[in-house]
Design a protein around this motif. Structure first.
Motif, PDB file in Angstrom:
ATOM      1  N   TYR A 154      -4.470   2.508  -8.656  1.00 36.34           N
ATOM      2  CA  TYR A 154      -4.600   3.876  -8.149  1.00 36.34           C
ATOM      3  C   TYR A 154      -6.054   4.090  -7.753  1.00 36.34           C
ATOM      4  O   TYR A 154      -6.955   3.859  -8.558  1.00 36.34           O
ATOM      5  CB  TYR A 154      -4.191   4.883  -9.227  1.00 36.34           C
ATOM      6  N   TYR A 155      -6.260   4.537  -6.522  1.00 35.25           N
ATOM      7  CA  TYR A 155      -7.616   4.680  -5.980  1.00 35.25           C
ATOM      8  C   TYR A 155      -8.063   6.137  -5.942  1.00 35.25           C
ATOM      9  O   TYR A 155      -7.251   7.035  -5.730  1.00 35.25           O
ATOM     10  CB  TYR A 155      -7.671   4.096  -4.561  1.00 35.25           C
ATOM     11  N   PRO A 156      -9.407   6.351  -6.100  1.00 35.06           N
ATOM     12  CA  PRO A 156      -9.932   7.702  -5.942  1.00 35.06           C
ATOM     13  C   PRO A 156      -9.869   8.124  -4.481  1.00 35.06           C
ATOM     14  O   PRO A 156      -9.760   7.253  -3.618  1.00 35.06           O
ATOM     15  CB  PRO A 156     -11.379   7.582  -6.422  1.00 35.06           C
ATOM     16  N   PRO A 157      -9.914   9.393  -4.149  1.00 32.42           N
ATOM     17  CA  PRO A 157     -10.109  10.494  -5.091  1.00 32.42           C
ATOM     18  C   PRO A 157      -8.810  10.809  -5.826  1.00 32.42           C
ATOM     19  O   PRO A 157      -7.717  10.655  -5.273  1.00 32.42           O
ATOM     20  CB  PRO A 157     -10.515  11.658  -4.183  1.00 32.42           C
ATOM     21  N   PHE A 158      -8.951  11.220  -7.073  1.00 29.14           N
ATOM     22  CA  PHE A 158      -7.787  11.521  -7.885  1.00 29.14           C
ATOM     23  C   PHE A 158      -7.451  13.000  -7.794  1.00 29.14           C
ATOM     24  O   PHE A 158      -8.307  13.854  -7.955  1.00 29.14           O
ATOM     25  CB  PHE A 158      -8.024  11.090  -9.332  1.00 29.14           C
ATOM     26  N   GLU A 216       7.425   9.867  -5.782  1.00 27.56           N
ATOM     27  CA  GLU A 216       8.157   9.023  -4.841  1.00 27.56           C
ATOM     28  C   GLU A 216       7.694   7.561  -4.885  1.00 27.56           C
ATOM     29  O   GLU A 216       8.295   6.707  -4.220  1.00 27.56           O
ATOM     30  CB  GLU A 216       8.001   9.570  -3.407  1.00 27.56           C
ATOM     31  N   PHE A 217       6.659   7.276  -5.638  1.00 25.07           N
ATOM     32  CA  PHE A 217       6.097   5.925  -5.682  1.00 25.07           C
ATOM     33  C   PHE A 217       7.148   4.897  -6.101  1.00 25.07           C
ATOM     34  O   PHE A 217       7.219   3.800  -5.543  1.00 25.07           O
ATOM     35  CB  PHE A 217       4.888   5.901  -6.623  1.00 25.07           C
ATOM     36  N   PRO A 229       0.842  -1.201   0.000  1.00 23.09           N
ATOM     37  CA  PRO A 229       0.000   0.000   0.000  1.00 23.09           C
ATOM     38  C   PRO A 229       0.880   1.254   0.000  1.00 23.09           C
ATOM     39  O   PRO A 229       1.955   1.256   0.600  1.00 23.09           O
ATOM     40  CB  PRO A 229      -0.808  -0.099   1.293  1.00 23.09           C
ATOM     41  N   TYR A 230       0.409   2.298  -0.673  1.00 22.77           N
ATOM     42  CA  TYR A 230       1.185   3.532  -0.761  1.00 22.77           C
ATOM     43  C   TYR A 230       0.239   4.728  -0.741  1.00 22.77           C
ATOM     44  O   TYR A 230      -0.800   4.718  -1.399  1.00 22.77           O
ATOM     45  CB  TYR A 230       2.025   3.560  -2.049  1.00 22.77           C
ATOM     46  N   ARG A 231       0.630   5.748  -0.001  1.00 25.69           N
ATOM     47  CA  ARG A 231      -0.083   7.024   0.012  1.00 25.69           C
ATOM     48  C   ARG A 231       0.998   8.098   0.054  1.00 25.69           C
ATOM     49  O   ARG A 231       1.804   8.135   0.985  1.00 25.69           O
ATOM     50  CB  ARG A 231      -0.978   7.126   1.238  1.00 25.69           C
ATOM     51  N   GLN A 285      -0.301  15.040  -8.095  1.00 26.98           N
ATOM     52  CA  GLN A 285       0.854  15.030  -7.203  1.00 26.98           C
ATOM     53  C   GLN A 285       0.736  14.002  -6.081  1.00 26.98           C
ATOM     54  O   GLN A 285       1.706  13.407  -5.683  1.00 26.98           O
ATOM     55  CB  GLN A 285       1.081  16.427  -6.609  1.00 26.98           C
ATOM     56  N   SER A 286      -0.471  13.814  -5.567  1.00 21.90           N
ATOM     57  CA  SER A 286      -0.692  12.916  -4.447  1.00 21.90           C
ATOM     58  C   SER A 286      -1.508  11.719  -4.909  1.00 21.90           C
ATOM     59  O   SER A 286      -2.490  11.884  -5.643  1.00 21.90           O
ATOM     60  CB  SER A 286      -1.434  13.666  -3.334  1.00 21.90           C
ATOM     61  N   ILE A 287      -1.086  10.511  -4.493  1.00 24.89           N
ATOM     62  CA  ILE A 287      -1.821   9.309  -4.903  1.00 24.89           C
ATOM     63  C   ILE A 287      -2.075   8.394  -3.710  1.00 24.89           C
ATOM     64  O   ILE A 287      -1.352   8.416  -2.717  1.00 24.89           O
ATOM     65  CB  ILE A 287      -1.071   8.511  -5.997  1.00 24.89           C
ATOM     66  N   ILE A 288      -3.113   7.604  -3.859  1.00 23.58           N
ATOM     67  CA  ILE A 288      -3.389   6.472  -2.981  1.00 23.58           C
ATOM     68  C   ILE A 288      -3.317   5.267  -3.918  1.00 23.58           C
ATOM     69  O   ILE A 288      -4.061   5.196  -4.912  1.00 23.58           O
ATOM     70  CB  ILE A 288      -4.787   6.574  -2.340  1.00 23.58           C
ATOM     71  N   ALA A 289      -2.404   4.355  -3.638  1.00 18.58           N
ATOM     72  CA  ALA A 289      -2.157   3.280  -4.592  1.00 18.58           C
ATOM     73  C   ALA A 289      -1.711   2.004  -3.890  1.00 18.58           C
ATOM     74  O   ALA A 289      -1.424   2.001  -2.694  1.00 18.58           O
ATOM     75  CB  ALA A 289      -1.083   3.719  -5.594  1.00 18.58           C
ATOM     76  N   GLU A 290      -1.663   0.945  -4.673  1.00 13.02           N
ATOM     77  CA  GLU A 290      -1.075  -0.322  -4.249  1.00 13.02           C
ATOM     78  C   GLU A 290      -0.204  -0.825  -5.391  1.00 13.02           C
ATOM     79  O   GLU A 290      -0.530  -0.623  -6.565  1.00 13.02           O
ATOM     80  CB  GLU A 290      -2.142  -1.372  -3.963  1.00 13.02           C
ATOM     81  N   TYR A 291       0.886  -1.483  -5.039  1.00  7.80           N
ATOM     82  CA  TYR A 291       1.720  -2.149  -6.039  1.00  7.80           C
ATOM     83  C   TYR A 291       1.625  -3.636  -5.760  1.00  7.80           C
ATOM     84  O   TYR A 291       1.867  -4.078  -4.637  1.00  7.80           O
ATOM     85  CB  TYR A 291       3.177  -1.681  -5.952  1.00  7.80           C
TER      86      TYR A 291
END
Length: 152
Positions: free
Chosen positions: A123-127, A93-94, A86-88, A132-138
């Motif tokens: 990549y999850y909303p809100p976009f 920087e991802f 998980p990444y926020r 510049q800012s993301i909520i994501a998973e790899y």
């Protein structure tokens, strides 16, 4: 796309281009509220770290018109075990978090990556409209490392 392990990575320019192209061709809004799914195709032949990157969204019955289906390819992901990171934070920087997963966590985990599989970025909303800012998973495809026994 030239990935993290390439001598000359170019993912910081080719991945955003892939997303722009996908949304334009599919006729979808970049702020579409479904998760955006990036697929890194490890099954394709790689030359000098060159990878195939697919940009897309999960298909729902109302999400793609007949026209969209003609220009978009459906990709089915087979069953596999994954390490999910998980990444926020800052989109720039991802790649550092992904590097940590593959270079630090993986060698110590007792797992190895799966050949001929797909890595995924979700990549999850809100976009963020400024991107510049993301909520994501790899998602890294993994399998338990086989024990090596030295027989003399």
């Amino acid at each position: 796309m030239k990935g993290l392990l390439s001598p000359e990575p170019d993912f910081s320019s080719t991945v955003p281009y892939a997303w722009d192209r996908f949304f334009k061709q599919a006729g979808l809004n970049k702020a579409d509220e479904r998760p955006h799914i990036g697929i890194i195709d490890l099954s394709a032949s790689q030359i000098d770290g060159e990878l195939i990157y697919w940009a897309g969204v999960e298909k729902t019955s109302e999400s793609l018109s007949t026209h969209d289906a003609l220009i978009c390819k459906q990709l089915e992901i087979g069953a596999c075990s994954y390490a999910v990171l998980p990444y926020r934070g800052d989109v720039d920087e991802f790649h550092k978090a992904v590097t940590w997963l593959t270079a630090m966590w993986l060698p110590e985990s007792g797992y190895v990556t799966v050949d001929n599989a797909f890595e995924m970025e979700i990549y999850y909303p809100p976009f963020d409209s400024g991107h510049q800012s993301i909520i994501a998973e790899y998602w890294l495809p993994i399998v338990k490392q086989k024990a090596v026994i030295d027989v003399n």
